[in-house]
Design an enzyme around this catalytic site. Structure first.
Site, PDB file in Angstrom:
ATOM      1  N   HIS A  63      20.323  38.633 -17.495  1.00 26.33           N
ATOM      2  CA  HIS A  63      19.295  39.625 -17.196  1.00 26.33           C
ATOM      3  C   HIS A  63      17.958  38.909 -17.008  1.00 26.33           C
ATOM      4  O   HIS A  63      17.858  37.692 -17.199  1.00 26.33           O
ATOM      5  CB  HIS A  63      19.218  40.695 -18.281  1.00 26.33           C
ATOM      6  CG  HIS A  63      18.812  40.199 -19.636  1.00 26.33           C
ATOM      7  ND1 HIS A  63      19.555  39.307 -20.368  1.00 26.33           N
ATOM      8  CD2 HIS A  63      17.712  40.498 -20.394  1.00 26.33           C
ATOM      9  CE1 HIS A  63      18.958  39.079 -21.522  1.00 26.33           C
ATOM     10  NE2 HIS A  63      17.832  39.770 -21.557  1.00 26.33           N
ATOM     11  N   HIS A  65      14.897  39.131 -18.460  1.00 27.52           N
ATOM     12  CA  HIS A  65      13.872  38.892 -19.473  1.00 27.52           C
ATOM     13  C   HIS A  65      13.514  37.411 -19.488  1.00 27.52           C
ATOM     14  O   HIS A  65      14.362  36.539 -19.260  1.00 27.52           O
ATOM     15  CB  HIS A  65      14.358  39.341 -20.850  1.00 27.52           C
ATOM     16  CG  HIS A  65      14.137  40.800 -21.098  1.00 27.52           C
ATOM     17  ND1 HIS A  65      14.884  41.540 -22.000  1.00 27.52           N
ATOM     18  CD2 HIS A  65      13.234  41.682 -20.562  1.00 27.52           C
ATOM     19  CE1 HIS A  65      14.450  42.786 -22.007  1.00 27.52           C
ATOM     20  NE2 HIS A  65      13.467  42.899 -21.149  1.00 27.52           N
ATOM     21  N   ASP A  67      12.937  35.108 -21.674  1.00 29.65           N
ATOM     22  CA  ASP A  67      13.605  34.117 -22.513  1.00 29.65           C
ATOM     23  C   ASP A  67      14.970  33.719 -21.963  1.00 29.65           C
ATOM     24  O   ASP A  67      15.634  32.841 -22.529  1.00 29.65           O
ATOM     25  CB  ASP A  67      13.725  34.615 -23.956  1.00 29.65           C
ATOM     26  CG  ASP A  67      14.473  35.928 -24.102  1.00 29.65           C
ATOM     27  OD1 ASP A  67      14.361  36.787 -23.208  1.00 29.65           O
ATOM     28  OD2 ASP A  67      15.171  36.110 -25.117  1.00 29.65           O
ATOM     29  N   HIS A  68      15.376  34.320 -20.843  1.00 30.50           N
ATOM     30  CA  HIS A  68      16.641  33.973 -20.209  1.00 30.50           C
ATOM     31  C   HIS A  68      16.457  33.346 -18.826  1.00 30.50           C
ATOM     32  O   HIS A  68      17.430  32.852 -18.258  1.00 30.50           O
ATOM     33  CB  HIS A  68      17.534  35.209 -20.099  1.00 30.50           C
ATOM     34  CG  HIS A  68      17.957  35.734 -21.437  1.00 30.50           C
ATOM     35  ND1 HIS A  68      19.220  35.558 -21.949  1.00 30.50           N
ATOM     36  CD2 HIS A  68      17.267  36.430 -22.379  1.00 30.50           C
ATOM     37  CE1 HIS A  68      19.299  36.120 -23.145  1.00 30.50           C
ATOM     38  NE2 HIS A  68      18.114  36.651 -23.425  1.00 30.50           N
ATOM     39  N   HIS A 140      21.461  47.167 -22.594  1.00 34.63           N
ATOM     40  CA  HIS A 140      20.214  46.577 -23.051  1.00 34.63           C
ATOM     41  C   HIS A 140      19.088  47.478 -22.555  1.00 34.63           C
ATOM     42  O   HIS A 140      19.340  48.570 -22.028  1.00 34.63           O
ATOM     43  CB  HIS A 140      20.113  45.147 -22.509  1.00 34.63           C
ATOM     44  CG  HIS A 140      19.023  44.326 -23.137  1.00 34.63           C
ATOM     45  ND1 HIS A 140      18.703  44.389 -24.473  1.00 34.63           N
ATOM     46  CD2 HIS A 140      18.165  43.407 -22.589  1.00 34.63           C
ATOM     47  CE1 HIS A 140      17.726  43.551 -24.733  1.00 34.63           C
ATOM     48  NE2 HIS A 140      17.369  42.951 -23.607  1.00 34.63           N
TER      49      HIS A 140
END
Length: 316
Positions: A63, A65, A67-68, A140
């Site tokens: 996904h 976000h 932090d990914h 999510h």
């Protein structure tokens, strides 16, 4: 096959854990590695391993976000600087293509290798003669996918003692027999592949789940997996936060593994609220399950050996 965790933290980097990135090492199977998510500073983590960015073949994003994905631009650029010439394919949700292309264009980053970006939907997102990769939407706060990697059945073992007894000459004929083809010898005898090979072996199945609440699709995608990699951002005491922010507890992850009849569970994406001293307590919350449960640290490495998952390297 080996699994190497470059980042196991949630949200932002901490002194203990970098943001999320998991590597599926397929060096024996295809001479490459695949990556799942690419959090900030992933390429710095790679510097502390033997991984070569030019060997990165596929990159799967769960996904969008930060932090990914915040490690993607730097890694893509460095792969080019380091002489990567082979095509790299990125798979991810709608929006990943625009984000990568805008970032590279704005920063004037020139990529010398072919870069393909595929925005996925549920279903099979990749298949060749060795592997199938299937994706399902999870639950999510933004669209997030899980990926199931299935290695197709391996060729049966060639029983050399039997080919020798039948006086099959060493060389190309043995390769044909191993591939499942019958052969004819110079003296006219027919040797059938089934007579000189063992039983075909199943390949491995690994399910990598992105950020998610406990949900049916996690179980459906993971069904029968040898290994599930599941986020465990929270523990039992903070379960209310897990529900609120679209995450799972370690107990949720273990219940997914149980309901999916999977064999091994690795927990990652750990909140920075948990210190190293808390990990034993988190594991104690799931010690009543019958399957092995691991909590990965940065640089933890696991190997799939004869149907078992073996931890071969602890964190550095």
């Amino acid at each position: 096959m080996k699994l190497l965790f470059l980042g196991t933290g949630a949200g932002m980097p901490s002194k203990q854990r970098n943001t999320t990135s998991t590597v599926l090492k397929l060096l024996e199977e295809r001479g490459t590695f695949w990556m799942f998510d690419c959090g900030e500073a992933t390429q710095h983590q790679i510097l502390r391993t033997t991984l070569k960015p030019r060997k990165l073949e596929k990159l799967f994003i769960t996904h969008l976000h930060g932090d990914h994905i915040y490690g993607l631009p730097g890694l893509l650029g460095s792969r080019s600087f380091l002489g990567g010439e082979e095509e790299l394919t990125i798979y991810g949700p709608s929006g990943i293509k625009a984000w990568v292309e805008l970032t590279l264009t704005t920063s004037k980053t020139y990529i010398k290798y072919p870069l393909t970006i595929i925005e996925i939907e549920e279903g099979i997102v990749f298949e060749d003669e060795q592997f199938i990769v299937e994706a399902k939407l999870l639950e999510h706060v933004i669209p997030c996918f899980g990926y199931k990697i299935t290695q197709k059945p391996l060729p049966p073992e060639l029983l050399i003692s039997k080919t020798d007894a039948l006086r099959v000459p060493r060389g190309p004929l043995l390769k044909l027999l191993k591939a499942g083809l019958d052969i004819e010898l110079e003296d006219g005898r027919i040797v059938k592949s089934a007579e000189v090979t063992g039983t075909p072996k199943n390949g491995f199945q690994v399910t990598v789940l992105g950020d998610t609440r406990f949900c049916d699709n996690s179980i459906l995608l993971s069904n029968g997996s040898d290994i599930i990699i599941h986020e465990g951002t929270f523990d039992h005491e903070t379960a209310n936060l897990a529900r609120e922010y679209g995450h799972s507890t370690i107990l949720d992850a273990a219940n997914v593994c149980k309901e999916a009849n999977a064999k091994h569970l690795i927990i990652n994406h750990i909140s920075a609220r948990f210190m190293p001293s808390d990990i034993k307590e988190m594991l104690a919350q799931v010690d009543h399950f019958s399957f092995p449960v691991f909590i990965a640290d940065d640089f933890s490495e696991y190997e799939w050996q004869n149907g078992s998952l073996i931890k071969i390297k602890d964190s550095e």
